[in-house]
Design an enzyme around this catalytic site. Structure first.
Site, PDB file in Angstrom:
ATOM      1  N   ARG A  33       0.825  -1.214   0.000  1.00  0.00           N
ATOM      2  CA  ARG A  33       0.000   0.000   0.000  1.00  0.00           C
ATOM      3  C   ARG A  33       0.861   1.266   0.000  1.00  0.00           C
ATOM      4  O   ARG A  33       0.531   2.254  -0.641  1.00  0.00           O
ATOM      5  CB  ARG A  33      -0.931  -0.005   1.217  1.00  0.00           C
ATOM      6  CG  ARG A  33      -2.051  -1.022   1.081  1.00  0.00           C
ATOM      7  CD  ARG A  33      -3.001  -0.953   2.249  1.00  0.00           C
ATOM      8  NE  ARG A  33      -3.485   0.384   2.489  1.00  0.00           N
ATOM      9  CZ  ARG A  33      -3.809   0.881   3.691  1.00  0.00           C
ATOM     10  NH1 ARG A  33      -3.694   0.133   4.771  1.00  0.00           N
ATOM     11  NH2 ARG A  33      -4.244   2.093   3.819  1.00  0.00           N
ATOM     12  N   GLN A  92      -8.386  11.514   7.399  1.00  0.00           N
ATOM     13  CA  GLN A  92      -8.195  10.153   7.905  1.00  0.00           C
ATOM     14  C   GLN A  92      -7.274   9.384   6.958  1.00  0.00           C
ATOM     15  O   GLN A  92      -6.930   8.241   7.214  1.00  0.00           O
ATOM     16  CB  GLN A  92      -9.543   9.432   7.979  1.00  0.00           C
ATOM     17  CG  GLN A  92     -10.529  10.075   8.922  1.00  0.00           C
ATOM     18  CD  GLN A  92     -11.938   9.561   8.690  1.00  0.00           C
ATOM     19  OE1 GLN A  92     -12.376   8.607   9.317  1.00  0.00           O
ATOM     20  NE2 GLN A  92     -12.649  10.177   7.773  1.00  0.00           N
ATOM     21  N   ASN A  93      -6.924  10.023   5.845  1.00  0.00           N
ATOM     22  CA  ASN A  93      -6.116   9.331   4.847  1.00  0.00           C
ATOM     23  C   ASN A  93      -4.643   9.345   5.238  1.00  0.00           C
ATOM     24  O   ASN A  93      -4.144  10.320   5.788  1.00  0.00           O
ATOM     25  CB  ASN A  93      -6.308   9.974   3.475  1.00  0.00           C
ATOM     26  CG  ASN A  93      -7.745   9.864   3.008  1.00  0.00           C
ATOM     27  OD1 ASN A  93      -8.504   9.069   3.567  1.00  0.00           O
ATOM     28  ND2 ASN A  93      -8.125  10.638   2.025  1.00  0.00           N
ATOM     29  N   HIS A 127      -4.888   9.752  11.265  1.00  0.00           N
ATOM     30  CA  HIS A 127      -4.518   8.337  11.329  1.00  0.00           C
ATOM     31  C   HIS A 127      -3.059   8.098  10.927  1.00  0.00           C
ATOM     32  O   HIS A 127      -2.700   6.992  10.530  1.00  0.00           O
ATOM     33  CB  HIS A 127      -5.472   7.508  10.450  1.00  0.00           C
ATOM     34  CG  HIS A 127      -6.873   7.460  10.998  1.00  0.00           C
ATOM     35  ND1 HIS A 127      -7.953   7.019  10.278  1.00  0.00           N
ATOM     36  CD2 HIS A 127      -7.353   7.798  12.222  1.00  0.00           C
ATOM     37  CE1 HIS A 127      -9.061   7.084  11.030  1.00  0.00           C
ATOM     38  NE2 HIS A 127      -8.714   7.563  12.209  1.00  0.00           N
ATOM     39  N   GLY A 139     -16.000  12.229   1.255  1.00  0.00           N
ATOM     40  CA  GLY A 139     -15.474  10.902   0.919  1.00  0.00           C
ATOM     41  C   GLY A 139     -15.173  10.032   2.119  1.00  0.00           C
ATOM     42  O   GLY A 139     -14.225   9.248   2.092  1.00  0.00           O
ATOM     43  N   SER A 152     -17.020   7.330   5.061  1.00  0.00           N
ATOM     44  CA  SER A 152     -18.228   6.573   5.391  1.00  0.00           C
ATOM     45  C   SER A 152     -18.834   7.035   6.712  1.00  0.00           C
ATOM     46  O   SER A 152     -19.940   6.637   7.055  1.00  0.00           O
ATOM     47  CB  SER A 152     -17.910   5.075   5.450  1.00  0.00           C
ATOM     48  OG  SER A 152     -16.843   4.857   6.339  1.00  0.00           O
ATOM     49  N   ASN A 206     -20.294  12.950  -0.984  1.00  0.00           N
ATOM     50  CA  ASN A 206     -20.048  11.499  -1.004  1.00  0.00           C
ATOM     51  C   ASN A 206     -20.743  10.900  -2.219  1.00  0.00           C
ATOM     52  O   ASN A 206     -21.733  11.422  -2.695  1.00  0.00           O
ATOM     53  CB  ASN A 206     -20.564  10.840   0.278  1.00  0.00           C
ATOM     54  CG  ASN A 206     -19.901   9.496   0.539  1.00  0.00           C
ATOM     55  OD1 ASN A 206     -20.009   8.557  -0.255  1.00  0.00           O
ATOM     56  ND2 ASN A 206     -19.192   9.384   1.653  1.00  0.00           N
TER      57      ASN A 206
HETATM   58  P1  OAD Z   1     -14.267   4.072   3.884  1.00  0.00           P
HETATM   59  O1  OAD Z   1     -13.700   3.094   2.924  1.00  0.00           O
HETATM   60  O2  OAD Z   1     -14.954   3.574   5.095  1.00  0.00           O
HETATM   61  O3  OAD Z   1     -15.332   4.981   3.117  1.00  0.00           O
HETATM   62  C1  OAD Z   1     -15.067   5.596   1.896  1.00  0.00           C
HETATM   63  C2  OAD Z   1     -16.236   6.510   1.558  1.00  0.00           C
HETATM   64  O4  OAD Z   1     -15.925   7.192   0.382  1.00  0.00           O
HETATM   65  C3  OAD Z   1     -17.560   5.771   1.329  1.00  0.00           C
HETATM   66  O5  OAD Z   1     -18.583   6.433   2.054  1.00  0.00           O
HETATM   67  C4  OAD Z   1     -17.784   5.913  -0.184  1.00  0.00           C
HETATM   68  O6  OAD Z   1     -19.158   6.029  -0.518  1.00  0.00           O
HETATM   69  C5  OAD Z   1     -17.050   7.192  -0.463  1.00  0.00           C
HETATM   70  N1  OAD Z   1     -16.509   7.321  -1.820  1.00  0.00           N
HETATM   71  C6  OAD Z   1     -15.929   6.390  -2.607  1.00  0.00           C
HETATM   72  N2  OAD Z   1     -15.500   6.907  -3.743  1.00  0.00           N
HETATM   73  C7  OAD Z   1     -15.812   8.238  -3.709  1.00  0.00           C
HETATM   74  C8  OAD Z   1     -15.603   9.327  -4.587  1.00  0.00           C
HETATM   75  N3  OAD Z   1     -14.975   9.201  -5.762  1.00  0.00           N
HETATM   76  N4  OAD Z   1     -16.040  10.548  -4.189  1.00  0.00           N
HETATM   77  C9  OAD Z   1     -16.675  10.723  -3.008  1.00  0.00           C
HETATM   78  N5  OAD Z   1     -16.893   9.727  -2.138  1.00  0.00           N
HETATM   79  C10 OAD Z   1     -16.468   8.505  -2.479  1.00  0.00           C
HETATM   80  O7  OAD Z   1     -13.095   5.087   4.231  1.00  0.00           O
HETATM   81  P2  OAD Z   1     -12.974   6.107   5.442  1.00  0.00           P
HETATM   82  O8  OAD Z   1     -14.290   6.727   5.761  1.00  0.00           O
HETATM   83  O9  OAD Z   1     -11.838   6.997   5.131  1.00  0.00           O
HETATM   84  O10 OAD Z   1      -8.998   3.839   9.745  1.00  0.00           O
HETATM   85  O11 OAD Z   1     -12.575   5.150   6.622  1.00  0.00           O
HETATM   86  C11 OAD Z   1     -12.283   5.704   7.847  1.00  0.00           C
HETATM   87  C12 OAD Z   1     -11.218   4.932   8.511  1.00  0.00           C
HETATM   88  O12 OAD Z   1     -11.581   3.555   8.583  1.00  0.00           O
HETATM   89  C13 OAD Z   1      -9.888   4.890   7.792  1.00  0.00           C
HETATM   90  O13 OAD Z   1      -9.084   5.991   8.047  1.00  0.00           O
HETATM   91  C14 OAD Z   1      -9.296   3.661   8.333  1.00  0.00           C
HETATM   92  C15 OAD Z   1     -10.482   2.788   8.081  1.00  0.00           C
HETATM   93  O14 OAD Z   1     -10.453   1.521   8.469  1.00  0.00           O
HETATM   94  C16 OAD Z   1      -7.934   3.259  10.277  1.00  0.00           C
HETATM   95  O15 OAD Z   1      -7.136   2.636   9.618  1.00  0.00           O
HETATM   96  C17 OAD Z   1      -7.801   3.494  11.756  1.00  0.00           C
END
Ligand code: OAD
Length: 268
Positions: free
Chosen positions: A84, A119-120, A137, A207, A209, A233
């Site tokens: 990654r 969170q990225n 993170h 972007g 969840s 989103n």
């Molecule tokens: P997720 O994978 O949970 O969610 C990604 C979100 O992005 C979803 O709601 C999708 O609908 C949305 N999405 C996808 N493609 C998109 C696009 N082109 N434009 C807009 N939205 C889009 O990722 P995170 O919410 O970042 O934590 O997850 C949060 C945390 O959970 C991460 O930082 C990580 C993970 O497990 C740790 O590692 C502690």
């Protein structure tokens, strides 16, 4: 403008953005999806290199992104993170990242005027030119010694051994400088994020969840302090019902359109 967002919603959100003086933006993996990086909850074994598919029939970050997984099998976990890491290093920012960097520039860089809470772990916001970035993170680009805690920026080539030996302490190994499930967020980042959420007059969630706390709670903190809230989103999330403006669509399309509508400027 993106087909999936209503024009009136975009116009209303743009009006709020144009009036805002202090903006906080929370981003998640969706922002980097258009740069070719997989979101956490969207990835499957099919996304992995062929030799890794045997290891993970069903890719599950909850299983791999934990200190317990690293303790149980450091070679496997670091191999996955190295894969990654190289993917993140090779990726380029997309128009969504660039729009956020443009927004920061427009707000003038005055102290407190713009905070990007992410969170990225991919560092693509910084690559796009964002400066005031709070990494909630950590970063996958940096690794740290498990014994001394000192961070280390490995060269941009694959590791030779898994886990890689630490350059900081004999016999110790490196681990990715990210926050795993069950670990505390960096204190300074968390404090900066809460301060930004409390003091902004516009909060945008892009972007993500919105299921991983504490980040998912920043929006409510901002809202309770009177901020206008916007979500961008591809699909509805648990916060969609309670934001002031919900813009459905890809962030790489919605964010530039939002900036154009707000400032009548090219937001590439
Ligand atoms: P997720 O994978 O949970 O969610 C990604 C979100 O992005 C979803 O709601 C999708 O609908 C949305 N999405 C996808 N493609 C998109 C696009 N082109 N434009 C807009 N939205 C889009 O990722 P995170 O919410 O970042 O934590 O997850 C949060 C945390 O959970 C991460 O930082 C990580 C993970 O497990 C740790 O590692 C502690």
């Amino acid at each position: 403008m993106p087909e999936s967002s209503g024009q009136s919603e975009l116009t209303a959100a743009a009006g709020a953005l144009a009036r805002a003086r202090r903006v906080a933006v929370l981003t998640g993996a969706g922002v980097s999806a258009e740069s070719g990086l997989r979101t956490f909850r969207g990835a499957t074994a099919a996304d992995l290199p062929a030799d890794m598919q045997a290891l993970w029939k069903e890719f599950d970050p909850m299983r791999l992104a934990t200190p317990e997984a690293f303790d149980a099998d450091p070679a496997m976990v670091t191999r996955w993170y190295d894969w990654r890491r190289l993917g993140c290093l090779a990726a380029e920012p997309n128009p969504g990242h660039r729009a956020l960097a443009t927004l920061e520039g427009r707000l003038g860089g005055a102290s407190g005027s713009f905070h990007l809470l992410t969170q990225n772990v991919d560092r693509l916001h910084q690559k796009a030119g964002s400066r005031n970035v709070v990494e909630l993170h950590g970063s996958i680009i940096e690794w740290r010694c498990v014994r001394t805690g000192r961070a280390f920026l490995p060269p941009p080539e694959p590791f030779e051994s898994f886990p890689p030996p630490s350059p900081h302490a004999a016999g110790a190994v490196l681990r990715p400088n990210v926050v795993w499930f069950g670990e505390a967020l960096p204190e300074a980042a968390l404090a900066a994020a809460y301060a930004a959420a409390e003091s902004c007059d516009l909060f945008m969630s892009v972007g993500t969840s919105s299921v991983v706390y504490p980040a998912a709670g920043f929006l409510d903190v901002a809202s309770a302090n009177g901020a206008v809230t916007i979500e961008v989103n591809r699909e509805p999330t648990p916060i969609s019902e309670r934001v002031d403006h919900c813009l459905l669509g890809r962030s790489g399309e919605v964010l530039p359109a939002l900036l154009r509508a707000a400032f009548d400027a090219d937001a590439r």
